[in-house]
Scaffold this motif. Structure first.
Motif, mmCIF file in Angstrom:
data_model
loop_
_atom_site.group_PDB
_atom_site.id
_atom_site.type_symbol
_atom_site.label_atom_id
_atom_site.label_comp_id
_atom_site.label_asym_id
_atom_site.label_seq_id
_atom_site.Cartn_x
_atom_site.Cartn_y
_atom_site.Cartn_z
ATOM 1 N N UNK A 49 4.419 22.753 20.869
ATOM 2 C CA UNK A 49 2.886 22.288 20.816
ATOM 3 C C UNK A 49 2.337 21.841 21.989
ATOM 4 N N UNK A 50 3.376 20.029 22.693
ATOM 5 C CA UNK A 50 2.510 19.895 23.873
ATOM 6 C C UNK A 50 2.419 20.258 25.043
ATOM 7 N N UNK A 51 2.621 21.860 25.586
ATOM 8 C CA UNK A 51 2.850 22.442 26.526
ATOM 9 C C UNK A 51 1.271 23.480 26.169
ATOM 10 N N UNK A 52 1.516 23.638 24.578
ATOM 11 C CA UNK A 52 -0.209 24.828 24.013
ATOM 12 C C UNK A 52 -0.973 24.283 24.828
ATOM 13 N N UNK A 53 -0.791 22.537 24.494
ATOM 14 C CA UNK A 53 -2.376 21.503 24.676
ATOM 15 C C UNK A 53 -2.692 21.460 26.247
ATOM 16 N N UNK A 54 -1.521 21.225 26.528
ATOM 17 C CA UNK A 54 -1.168 20.707 27.792
ATOM 18 C C UNK A 54 -1.926 22.074 29.015
ATOM 19 N N UNK A 55 -1.199 23.209 28.468
ATOM 20 C CA UNK A 55 -2.169 24.551 29.073
ATOM 21 C C UNK A 55 -4.254 24.502 28.966
ATOM 22 N N UNK A 56 -4.469 24.009 27.816
ATOM 23 C CA UNK A 56 -6.031 24.021 27.623
ATOM 24 C C UNK A 56 -6.026 22.467 28.287
ATOM 25 N N UNK A 57 -5.746 22.178 28.909
ATOM 26 C CA UNK A 57 -6.492 20.866 29.680
ATOM 27 C C UNK A 57 -6.355 19.429 29.126
ATOM 28 N N UNK A 58 -5.585 19.458 27.863
ATOM 29 C CA UNK A 58 -5.675 18.183 27.149
ATOM 30 C C UNK A 58 -4.502 17.263 27.820
ATOM 31 N N UNK A 59 -5.426 15.546 27.674
ATOM 32 C CA UNK A 59 -4.118 14.825 28.574
ATOM 33 C C UNK A 59 -4.493 13.787 27.462
ATOM 34 N N UNK A 60 -5.490 13.725 26.701
ATOM 35 C CA UNK A 60 -6.022 12.857 25.144
ATOM 36 C C UNK A 60 -5.708 13.800 24.033
ATOM 37 N N UNK A 61 -5.372 12.181 23.115
ATOM 38 C CA UNK A 61 -5.118 13.299 22.512
ATOM 39 C C UNK A 61 -5.168 12.694 20.556
ATOM 40 N N UNK A 62 -6.023 12.541 19.592
ATOM 41 C CA UNK A 62 -6.057 12.021 18.314
ATOM 42 C C UNK A 62 -4.427 11.852 17.496
ATOM 43 N N UNK A 63 -3.367 10.883 17.489
ATOM 44 C CA UNK A 63 -2.462 11.280 17.260
ATOM 45 C C UNK A 63 -1.985 11.165 15.586
ATOM 46 N N UNK A 64 -1.439 12.055 14.980
ATOM 47 C CA UNK A 64 -0.944 11.143 13.520
ATOM 48 C C UNK A 64 -0.412 9.259 13.584
ATOM 49 N N UNK A 65 -0.769 8.824 11.907
ATOM 50 C CA UNK A 65 0.102 7.565 12.169
ATOM 51 C C UNK A 65 1.803 8.312 12.363
#
Length: 244
Positions: A49-65
Motif C-alpha cells: 500500500x505504501x508503494x502504491x502511494x509513493x507511485x502517485x507522488x504521495x509524501x504526506x498523508x492523513x493517517x488513521x489513529x
C-alpha cells in the motif's frame, strides 16, 4: 500529492483511488484491518500500500489513529501531515476566540506567551495579541526586550518581558511554544504548542460536513491541516470548531 489512508473494512489487497475536492485531489489508500497486523503477510500488504502511494507522488498523508504501520510508512518516505505549524499560525486567533467566549474584556484580560526562542510563529502571535489586549506578557531566553521595543515603535503596543512564573500562572491565557516545568498550567486558557505538547493543542478538526464522510478512526487534526493546505477549508472555519 497528499494522501489519505483508510484502515478498516476493505479488500484483501490494498487499493488506491482519488478523493476529489473542490480545491484539490487526495490519493486514497484503502487497507483492510488485520487481526494480526504484525504478521508477515499483513506487513507485506501494508508495504505494498505504501508503494502504491509513493507511485502517485504521495509524501504526506492523513493517517488513521493508532495505525500499526506508521513507522514503516515514515521509513519509506510517507509522513503524517503536520498539524503543529498550522496550530501555531492560528494561536493568537484561538486565544482571542477563547477569551471572548469567557466574556473577558480585552482591556482587562491578560495573555502570556512563553517560548524557547523568537521565531516567526512566536513574533506573529505576540504582535497579534499585543494589538488586541492591553496586558501581554512574553518570556523568552533572549531577544524579548528588543522585540518589545520594536512593537512599541511600530504599533505603540506595550508588552511585559521576562515575567516571573507567578505572573505567567496568573495570566488569563497562556500559550507555550516550549515546555515549562515550573508553571502550574491551570490558566483558564492554555495551549501547549510544541512537539509532545499533548492534548492541550488547539484541537483542530474540520467542519461537521467533512467529518461526516471521514472515517471514524481518521486523525481529524491531520485531516484539518491537509484540507487547509489544499484550500478546501479556511482558517475561520477551523477556528469556529475550537470549543470556547
Amino acid at each position: 500529492m497528499l494522501g489519505y489512508i483508510r484502515y478498516g473494512d476493505g479488500p484483501k489487497r490494498p487499493e488506491t483511488g482519488l478523493l476529489r475536492l473542490p480545491a484539490g485531489t487526495m490519493a486514497v489508500l484503502t487497507l483492510r484491518e488485520e487481526r494480526r497486523p504484525m504478521a508477515l503477510t499483513a506487513r507485506r500488504r501494508a508495504m505494498r500500500g505504501a508503494e502504491l502511494l509513493l507511485d502517485q507522488g504521495v509524501r504526506r498523508a492523513v493517517f488513521p489513529l493508532d495505525f500499526p504501520y506508521t513507522a514503516a510508512f515514515i521509513r519509506r518516505g510517507i509522513c503524517p501531515v503536520e498539524t503543529l505549524p498550522l496550530e501555531r499560525r492560528l494561536a493568537a486567533s484561538a486565544v482571542r476566540r477563547r477569551l471572548d467566549g469567557l466574556g473577558l474584556d480585552r482591556t482587562r484580560a491578560s495573555a502570556a506567551v512563553s517560548a524557547g526562542g523568537l521565531d516567526q510563529y512566536v513574533m506573529d502571535t505576540v504582535r497579534d495579541l499585543a494589538l488586541s489586549y492591553r496586558y501581554v506578557l512574553l518570556w523568552t531566553p533572549e531577544g524579548g526586550s528588543a522585540f518589545a521595543r520594536q512593537l512599541r515603535r511600530e504599533y505603540g503596543a506595550s508588552i511585559l518581558t521576562e515575567p516571573g512564573a507567578e505572573q505567567l500562572d496568573r495570566a488569563d491565557a497562556l500559550t507555550l511554544f516550549a515546555p515549562r516545568g515550573d508553571l502550574a498550567l491551570k490558566n483558564p486558557v492554555l495551549y501547549t504548542l510544541y512537539p509532545g505538547g499533548g492534548a492541550r493543542g488547539l484541537g483542530l478538526r474540520p467542519p461537521a460536513a467533512i467529518r461526516e464522510w471521514a472515517d471514524p478512526n481518521c486523525d481529524m487534526g491531520q485531516l484539518a491541516a491537509a484540507l487547509h493546505s489544499l484550500g478546501a477549508v479556511t482558517a475561520e472555519q477551523l477556528l469556529a470548531e475550537i470549543p470556547c
